[in-house]
Write a protein that holds these residues in place. Structure first.
Motif, PDB file in Angstrom:
ATOM      1  N   PHE A 145      -8.184  -3.131   6.857  1.00 19.53           N
ATOM      2  CA  PHE A 145      -8.318  -1.714   6.493  1.00 19.53           C
ATOM      3  C   PHE A 145      -8.961  -0.907   7.618  1.00 19.53           C
ATOM      4  CE2 PHE A 145      -8.641  -2.133   1.559  1.00 19.53           C
ATOM      5  CZ  PHE A 145      -7.399  -2.720   1.545  1.00 19.53           C
ATOM      6  N   ILE A 161      -7.929   1.801  -5.530  1.00 21.46           N
ATOM      7  CA  ILE A 161      -9.392   1.691  -5.485  1.00 21.46           C
ATOM      8  C   ILE A 161      -9.808   2.301  -4.154  1.00 21.46           C
ATOM      9  CG2 ILE A 161     -11.361   0.139  -5.419  1.00 21.46           C
ATOM     10  CD1 ILE A 161      -9.628  -1.900  -6.913  1.00 21.46           C
ATOM     11  N   VAL A 162     -10.582   3.369  -4.220  1.00 18.56           N
ATOM     12  CA  VAL A 162     -10.954   4.050  -2.980  1.00 18.56           C
ATOM     13  C   VAL A 162     -12.461   3.970  -2.791  1.00 18.56           C
ATOM     14  CG1 VAL A 162     -10.938   6.221  -1.709  1.00 18.56           C
ATOM     15  CG2 VAL A 162      -9.007   5.616  -3.173  1.00 18.56           C
ATOM     16  N   ARG A 163     -12.833   3.467  -1.649  1.00 16.57           N
ATOM     17  CA  ARG A 163     -14.266   3.429  -1.325  1.00 16.57           C
ATOM     18  C   ARG A 163     -14.601   4.649  -0.479  1.00 16.57           C
ATOM     19  NH1 ARG A 163     -17.955   1.642   2.504  1.00 16.57           N
ATOM     20  NH2 ARG A 163     -16.414   0.875   3.986  1.00 16.57           N
ATOM     21  N   TYR A 182       0.845  -1.196   0.000  1.00 17.43           N
ATOM     22  CA  TYR A 182       0.000   0.000   0.000  1.00 17.43           C
ATOM     23  C   TYR A 182       0.879   1.243   0.000  1.00 17.43           C
ATOM     24  CZ  TYR A 182       0.920   0.220   5.065  1.00 17.43           C
ATOM     25  OH  TYR A 182       1.521   0.290   6.298  1.00 17.43           O
ATOM     26  N   GLY A 237     -16.278   9.828   5.644  1.00 14.84           N
ATOM     27  CA  GLY A 237     -14.827   9.711   5.820  1.00 14.84           C
ATOM     28  C   GLY A 237     -14.095  10.863   5.140  1.00 14.84           C
ATOM     29  N   LEU A 238     -13.194  11.516   5.896  1.00 12.98           N
ATOM     30  CA  LEU A 238     -12.525  12.712   5.374  1.00 12.98           C
ATOM     31  C   LEU A 238     -11.541  12.377   4.253  1.00 12.98           C
ATOM     32  CD1 LEU A 238     -11.777  14.605   8.703  1.00 12.98           C
ATOM     33  CD2 LEU A 238     -13.358  15.277   6.896  1.00 12.98           C
ATOM     34  N   GLY A 239     -10.742  11.315   4.482  1.00 12.05           N
ATOM     35  CA  GLY A 239      -9.720  10.973   3.491  1.00 12.05           C
ATOM     36  C   GLY A 239     -10.351  10.449   2.217  1.00 12.05           C
ATOM     37  N   SER A 240     -11.356   9.567   2.362  1.00 15.40           N
ATOM     38  CA  SER A 240     -11.940   8.965   1.163  1.00 15.40           C
ATOM     39  C   SER A 240     -12.742  10.001   0.376  1.00 15.40           C
ATOM     40  CB  SER A 240     -12.794   7.755   1.526  1.00 15.40           C
ATOM     41  OG  SER A 240     -13.758   8.099   2.476  1.00 15.40           O
ATOM     42  N   ARG A 300      -3.663   8.956   4.948  1.00 13.55           N
ATOM     43  CA  ARG A 300      -4.489   7.764   4.755  1.00 13.55           C
ATOM     44  C   ARG A 300      -3.728   6.781   3.874  1.00 13.55           C
ATOM     45  NH1 ARG A 300      -6.528   9.442   8.544  1.00 13.55           N
ATOM     46  NH2 ARG A 300      -8.672  10.102   8.883  1.00 13.55           N
ATOM     47  N   THR A 301      -4.022   5.501   4.046  1.00 15.63           N
ATOM     48  CA  THR A 301      -3.287   4.478   3.303  1.00 15.63           C
ATOM     49  C   THR A 301      -4.213   3.787   2.308  1.00 15.63           C
ATOM     50  OG1 THR A 301      -3.751   3.105   5.207  1.00 15.63           O
ATOM     51  CG2 THR A 301      -1.558   3.979   5.048  1.00 15.63           C
ATOM     52  N   TYR A 302      -3.709   3.534   1.098  1.00 20.21           N
ATOM     53  CA  TYR A 302      -4.502   2.854   0.073  1.00 20.21           C
ATOM     54  C   TYR A 302      -3.647   1.798  -0.617  1.00 20.21           C
ATOM     55  CZ  TYR A 302      -7.840   6.394   1.159  1.00 20.21           C
ATOM     56  OH  TYR A 302      -8.721   7.178   1.871  1.00 20.21           O
ATOM     57  N   SER A 303      -4.233   0.621  -0.800  1.00 18.67           N
ATOM     58  CA  SER A 303      -3.501  -0.489  -1.410  1.00 18.67           C
ATOM     59  C   SER A 303      -3.355  -0.260  -2.902  1.00 18.67           C
ATOM     60  CB  SER A 303      -4.259  -1.790  -1.179  1.00 18.67           C
ATOM     61  OG  SER A 303      -4.380  -2.009   0.193  1.00 18.67           O
ATOM     62  N   VAL A 354     -16.144   6.399   2.307  1.00 20.95           N
ATOM     63  CA  VAL A 354     -16.613   5.803   3.566  1.00 20.95           C
ATOM     64  C   VAL A 354     -17.819   6.567   4.096  1.00 20.95           C
ATOM     65  CG1 VAL A 354     -15.996   5.247   5.936  1.00 20.95           C
ATOM     66  CG2 VAL A 354     -14.367   4.869   4.101  1.00 20.95           C
ATOM     67  N   PRO A 367     -20.126  10.916  10.566  1.00 21.55           N
ATOM     68  CA  PRO A 367     -19.655  11.734   9.442  1.00 21.55           C
ATOM     69  C   PRO A 367     -19.089  10.909   8.296  1.00 21.55           C
ATOM     70  CG  PRO A 367     -18.168  11.888  11.319  1.00 21.55           C
ATOM     71  CD  PRO A 367     -19.322  11.066  11.771  1.00 21.55           C
ATOM     72  N   ALA A 411     -13.524  -2.512  -0.617  1.00 21.33           N
ATOM     73  CA  ALA A 411     -12.252  -2.023  -1.158  1.00 21.33           C
ATOM     74  C   ALA A 411     -11.145  -3.048  -0.974  1.00 21.33           C
ATOM     75  CB  ALA A 411     -11.880  -0.716  -0.478  1.00 21.33           C
TER      76      ALA A 411
HETATM   77  C1  LIG Z   1      -3.126  -1.112   5.064  1.00 21.65           C
HETATM   78  C2  LIG Z   1      -4.369  -0.397   4.644  1.00 21.65           C
HETATM   79  C3  LIG Z   1      -4.727  -0.385   3.313  1.00 21.65           C
HETATM   80  C4  LIG Z   1      -5.897   0.268   2.913  1.00 21.65           C
HETATM   81  N1  LIG Z   1      -6.275   0.229   1.608  1.00 21.65           N
HETATM   82  C5  LIG Z   1      -7.430   0.814   1.220  1.00 21.65           C
HETATM   83  C6  LIG Z   1      -7.882   0.742  -0.138  1.00 21.65           C
HETATM   84  O1  LIG Z   1      -7.243   0.177  -0.999  1.00 21.65           O
HETATM   85  N2  LIG Z   1      -9.052   1.346  -0.448  1.00 21.65           N
HETATM   86  C7  LIG Z   1      -9.805   2.007   0.492  1.00 21.65           C
HETATM   87  O2  LIG Z   1     -10.863   2.549   0.145  1.00 21.65           O
HETATM   88  N3  LIG Z   1      -9.403   2.077   1.782  1.00 21.65           N
HETATM   89  C8  LIG Z   1      -8.236   1.505   2.158  1.00 21.65           C
HETATM   90  N4  LIG Z   1      -7.831   1.592   3.457  1.00 21.65           N
HETATM   91  C9  LIG Z   1      -8.619   2.389   4.396  1.00 21.65           C
HETATM   92  C10 LIG Z   1      -8.187   3.875   4.287  1.00 21.65           C
HETATM   93  O3  LIG Z   1      -6.852   4.007   4.691  1.00 21.65           O
HETATM   94  C11 LIG Z   1      -9.011   4.789   5.177  1.00 21.65           C
HETATM   95  O4  LIG Z   1      -9.023   4.266   6.473  1.00 21.65           O
HETATM   96  C12 LIG Z   1     -10.424   4.917   4.665  1.00 21.65           C
HETATM   97  O5  LIG Z   1     -10.407   5.526   3.386  1.00 21.65           O
HETATM   98  C13 LIG Z   1     -11.257   5.762   5.616  1.00 21.65           C
HETATM   99  O6  LIG Z   1     -10.627   6.967   5.843  1.00 21.65           O
HETATM  100  P1  LIG Z   1     -11.464   8.302   5.898  1.00 21.65           P
HETATM  101  O7  LIG Z   1     -10.520   9.404   6.219  1.00 21.65           O
HETATM  102  O8  LIG Z   1     -12.300   8.432   4.676  1.00 21.65           O
HETATM  103  O9  LIG Z   1     -12.435   8.019   7.100  1.00 21.65           O
HETATM  104  P2  LIG Z   1     -12.310   8.637   8.550  1.00 21.65           P
HETATM  105  O10 LIG Z   1     -12.589  10.095   8.509  1.00 21.65           O
HETATM  106  O11 LIG Z   1     -11.026   8.187   9.125  1.00 21.65           O
HETATM  107  O12 LIG Z   1     -13.541   7.905   9.234  1.00 21.65           O
HETATM  108  C14 LIG Z   1     -13.582   6.476   9.300  1.00 21.65           C
HETATM  109  C15 LIG Z   1     -14.914   6.049   9.897  1.00 21.65           C
HETATM  110  O13 LIG Z   1     -15.050   6.563  11.192  1.00 21.65           O
HETATM  111  C16 LIG Z   1     -16.260   7.276  11.293  1.00 21.65           C
HETATM  112  N5  LIG Z   1     -16.027   8.478  12.091  1.00 21.65           N
HETATM  113  C17 LIG Z   1     -15.076   9.406  11.884  1.00 21.65           C
HETATM  114  N6  LIG Z   1     -15.177  10.379  12.804  1.00 21.65           N
HETATM  115  C18 LIG Z   1     -16.218  10.028  13.594  1.00 21.65           C
HETATM  116  C19 LIG Z   1     -16.840  10.614  14.720  1.00 21.65           C
HETATM  117  N7  LIG Z   1     -16.395  11.768  15.233  1.00 21.65           N
HETATM  118  N8  LIG Z   1     -17.900   9.985  15.274  1.00 21.65           N
HETATM  119  C20 LIG Z   1     -18.365   8.809  14.772  1.00 21.65           C
HETATM  120  N9  LIG Z   1     -17.816   8.203  13.707  1.00 21.65           N
HETATM  121  C21 LIG Z   1     -16.773   8.807  13.138  1.00 21.65           C
HETATM  122  C22 LIG Z   1     -16.643   7.688   9.897  1.00 21.65           C
HETATM  123  O14 LIG Z   1     -18.051   7.834   9.777  1.00 21.65           O
HETATM  124  C23 LIG Z   1     -16.138   6.536   9.125  1.00 21.65           C
HETATM  125  O15 LIG Z   1     -17.108   5.508   9.140  1.00 21.65           O
HETATM  126  C24 LIG Z   1      -6.684   0.936   3.864  1.00 21.65           C
HETATM  127  C25 LIG Z   1      -6.305   0.932   5.199  1.00 21.65           C
HETATM  128  C26 LIG Z   1      -5.170   0.266   5.589  1.00 21.65           C
HETATM  129  C27 LIG Z   1      -4.812   0.261   7.041  1.00 21.65           C
END
Ligand SMILES: Cc1cc2nc3c(=O)[nH]c(=O)nc-3n(C[C@H](O)[C@H](O)[C@H](O)COP(=O)(O)OP(=O)(O)OC[C@H]3O[C@@H](n4cnc5c(N)ncnc54)[C@H](O)[C@@H]3O)c2cc1C
Ligand code: FES
Length: 612
Positions: A610, A431-433, A371, A447-450, A413-416, A435, A445, A487
């Motif tokens: 993930f 491939i980003v889902r 990743y 997902g901020l990174g996605s 944030r990390t993505y494979s 969230v 809320p 994802a």
């Molecule tokens: C090794 C590895 C590989 C990965 N590969 C992929 C990949 O290929 N594709 C992919 O799509 N993702 C992958 N991921 C996941 C990716 O890194 C992120 O974790 C993912 O995109 C979510 O990040 P985000 O910033 O969108 O969500 P975040 O903002 O971090 O939120 C994550 C979740 O927490 C909830 N949340 C956040 N804040 C709050 C709050 N205050 N109260 C209640 N709930 C809350 C959100 O609603 C959400 O459901 C991987 C992760 C790892 C560890």
């Protein structure tokens, strides 16, 4: 312990709300002016009604006329008129002291009595006869008159229809006080019983919360914590840190200040471990290997499988340096580079998954399953900037995010990598889902990174670091089983393409792919084509949320159950296969439980969590 923690958390939330109610209602009652609550500020200061005589039971009969249940007869003044008040078992009545004729307290009498008691400027607005006591005069019996005054506090004086006494003086101060009192004692019907079942239940739950809190508090401590305190007290004594490469070669031994986390110490030495939780112990990315004797913290135990814990794998962010320590860096860390990439294309694969192709300045040498880290700068974007179908937009709108999403601080944030190594030159595919919490967690809320990643357009630049990770296909030629969903298909796709197209592997290979609906299956045609082109590759998909109008001839249900019934239960020797699992946490957990339950050895199972 996990169950106690969960129950403690949710019950704590519920009881916490009640505690707030107790606190605010108590505070409110203390703040309200008591004279006004009692209605004394509008009360005429008068001498108590003159008791002329108290007549005993022996002489009562002639006065009362109905002797049998007379309890007490009182000669007193009522609005300057001498009256006998006769108290009986069934109530009280008045007799004129001069004539002996009964006196009824009618509406005009009640008005007169109330007006004499009331010192405010307002006049009487309405008068109501009450046959039975209301909540405002719940401590009294018998009929009464409610005399309402047109002052701002909506004063009501209650005059007994039997004795002409002022029973209660009520106003909005009292009503507020009474509501607070109801919330305070949790008697929502009569507002008078302090020992009602709700209060007793709350007290018992609070008692349990106290006990479970003690257990959790005790569990949260570890020897490491005390060591950290000692090290702090002893002036952060420097310690020796020895760093070895993944293959075991000693890279350096340095003297570094004690007390800091291993993560910070390694970063200071130029070994920045991956992290997407900022050292919070929740992403599980900062794994290193150290002495197996190093006590595992609660976060270690949550993020690291038992077998790895036994080998000394720990989360670097959770361990403070209190004595000399040797660590082995994770696979790939030394090869990771910082790069700037440019988005070449972004297309939606499924309702919520995007394929993002990124051009790098030079080919990224990586092993399939790796990743990369992406730096997400502070940003804001509108829902309409992301190419989403209406179904996902409505789901977004049920979240706590609103139409505009913004992040005020930089994130990582990390993505494979989803392409096979080398197959697209210096381009990589992610491939980003997006969230979204889903209906079961409505209000959480987006997902901020996605959201940032899925709103990228061709030409946008991204700061990356990679390749990273240790989720790789073993070199041995044996039957390989890939199980994934969501994802999680990204690293599995990279692995399968690498084995078939780059390495020309002839091992038997399976893909078990779970999704909710047919539209949520990414790369369907591509996997079909691979299965046609390569005899040693087959794939099976299972849909868990098929809707009646959707056509589907494949498996229906949860992928882990389909995999269990159609592979694990029928395979002559699953223990000889190697398994690669990646998908949403519940799926991952279910598959890992199945494999372990079927006696598959840990070294035959590789997975990436993930966390979403
Ligand atoms: C090794 C590895 C590989 C990965 N590969 C992929 C990949 O290929 N594709 C992919 O799509 N993702 C992958 N991921 C996941 C990716 O890194 C992120 O974790 C993912 O995109 C979510 O990040 P985000 O910033 O969108 O969500 P975040 O903002 O971090 O939120 C994550 C979740 O927490 C909830 N949340 C956040 N804040 C709050 C709050 N205050 N109260 C209640 N709930 C809350 C959100 O609603 C959400 O459901 C991987 C992760 C790892 C560890
Ligand atoms: S940095 Fe996330 S667990 Fe250590």
């Amino acid at each position: 312990m996990t169950i106690i923690r969960e129950v403690h958390k949710w019950i704590g939330l519920l009881l916490g709300l009640q505690l707030l109610l107790w606190m605010f209602s108590g505070l409110g009652m203390a703040i309200l002016p008591h004279a006004k609550v009692a209605g004394d500020h509008h009360r005429v200061d008068s001498e108590p009604g003159l008791l002329l005589a108290e007549v005993t039971e022996q002489i009562a009969p002639p006065l009362s006329g109905s002797a049998s249940d007379v309890r007490r007869v009182e000669l007193r003044l009522l609005s300057d008129r001498a009256v006998f008040q006769v108290d009986t078992g069934g109530g009280a009545y008045l007799l004129d002291a001069a004539s002996g004729s009964p006196i009824a307290i009618d509406e005009s009498g009640a008005r007169q009595i109330a007006a004499r008691d009331y010192s405010g400027d307002a006049g009487i607005s309405t008068v109501r006869h009450l046959e039975h006591p209301t909540l405002e005069i719940r401590d009294h019996a018998g009929p009464a008159w409610q005399v309402n005054f047109s002052d701002p506090e909506r004063t009501s004086l209650y005059v007994s229809a039997e004795t002409g006494d002022i029973l209660e003086r009520r106003n909005n101060y009292w009503r507020t006080f009474d509501t607070l009192w109801m919330l305070h004692i949790m008697d929502y019907s009569n507002r008078s019983n302090f020992n009602n079942p709700l209060v007793i239940l709350s007290a018992l739950i609070l008692f349990w919360l106290g006990l479970s809190g003690l257990v959790l508090w005790w569990d949260s401590f570890h020897r490491e914590d005390f060591r950290a305190i000692v090290s702090r007290l002893t002036g952060k004594k420097p310690v020796l840190l020895s760093v070895a490469s993944p293959s075991g070669d000693l890279l350096k031994t340095v003297r570094t200040p004690g007390h800091q986390t291993l993560y910070a110490a390694l970063e200071a030495e130029g070994y920045a471990l991956p992290s997407s939780c900022g050292g919070g112990g929740s992403c599980g990315l900062c794994k290193i290997k150290t002495s197996p004797d190093s006590p595992a913290t609660a976060a270690d135990r949550r993020q690291i499988p038992e077998a790895d814990l036994d080998r000394g794998v720990r989360l670097a962010c959770q361990h403070r340096l209190s004595s000399d320590v040797s660590v082995t860096l994770p696979d790939g860390l030394l090869d990771a580079r910082r790069l700037d990439g440019e988005v070449v294309s972004s297309r939606r694969l499924t309702p919520d998954m995007f394929e993002i192709r990124i051009a790098l300045p030079a080919p990224l040498g990586f092993r399939s399953g790796s990743y990369i880290e992406v730096e997400i700068p502070p940003y804001s974007t509108d829902l309409d900037q992301i190419n989403l179908p209406d179904s996902v937009k409505s789901l977004w709108r049920t979240s706590g995010t609103g139409e505009r999403i913004q992040s005020a601080r930089p994130l990582v944030r990390t993505y494979s990598l989803a392409n096979a190594p080398g197959e697209t030159g210096s381009e990589v595919t992610l491939i980003v889902r997006l969230v979204l919490a889903g209906p079961e967690h409505a209000g959480a809320p987006v997902g901020l990174g996605s959201a940032y990643m899925t709103s990228r357009r061709p030409g946008d630049t991204l700061s990356l670091r990679g390749p990273l990770g240790d989720f790789h296909v073993g070199e041995h030629e044996e039957e390989r089983v890939f199980i994934g969903g969501g994802a999680g298909i990204a690293p599995l796709r990279s692995m399968i393409r690498d084995q078939l197209l780059n390495k020309g592997s002839t091992s038997r290979m399976w893909l078990w792919y779970g999704a909710r609906t047919p539209e949520a299956l990414a790369y369907r045609e591509e996997f079909e084509q691979l299965a046609t082109d390569f005899d040693n590759f087959s794939w099976q998909a299972a849909l868990s949320h098929l809707e009646p109008h959707q056509e589907w001839e494949g498996h229906k249900g949860w992928i882990h159950e389909i995999f269990r019934d159609n592979f694990l239960a029928t395979h002559p020797d699953p223990g000889r296969c190697s398994f690669y699992v990646c998908g949403p946490p519940p799926m991952l957990e279910a598959v890992l439980n199945l494999l372990r339950g079927a006696g598959i050895r840990e070294e035959k199972i590789a997975f990436d969590d993930f966390g979403i």
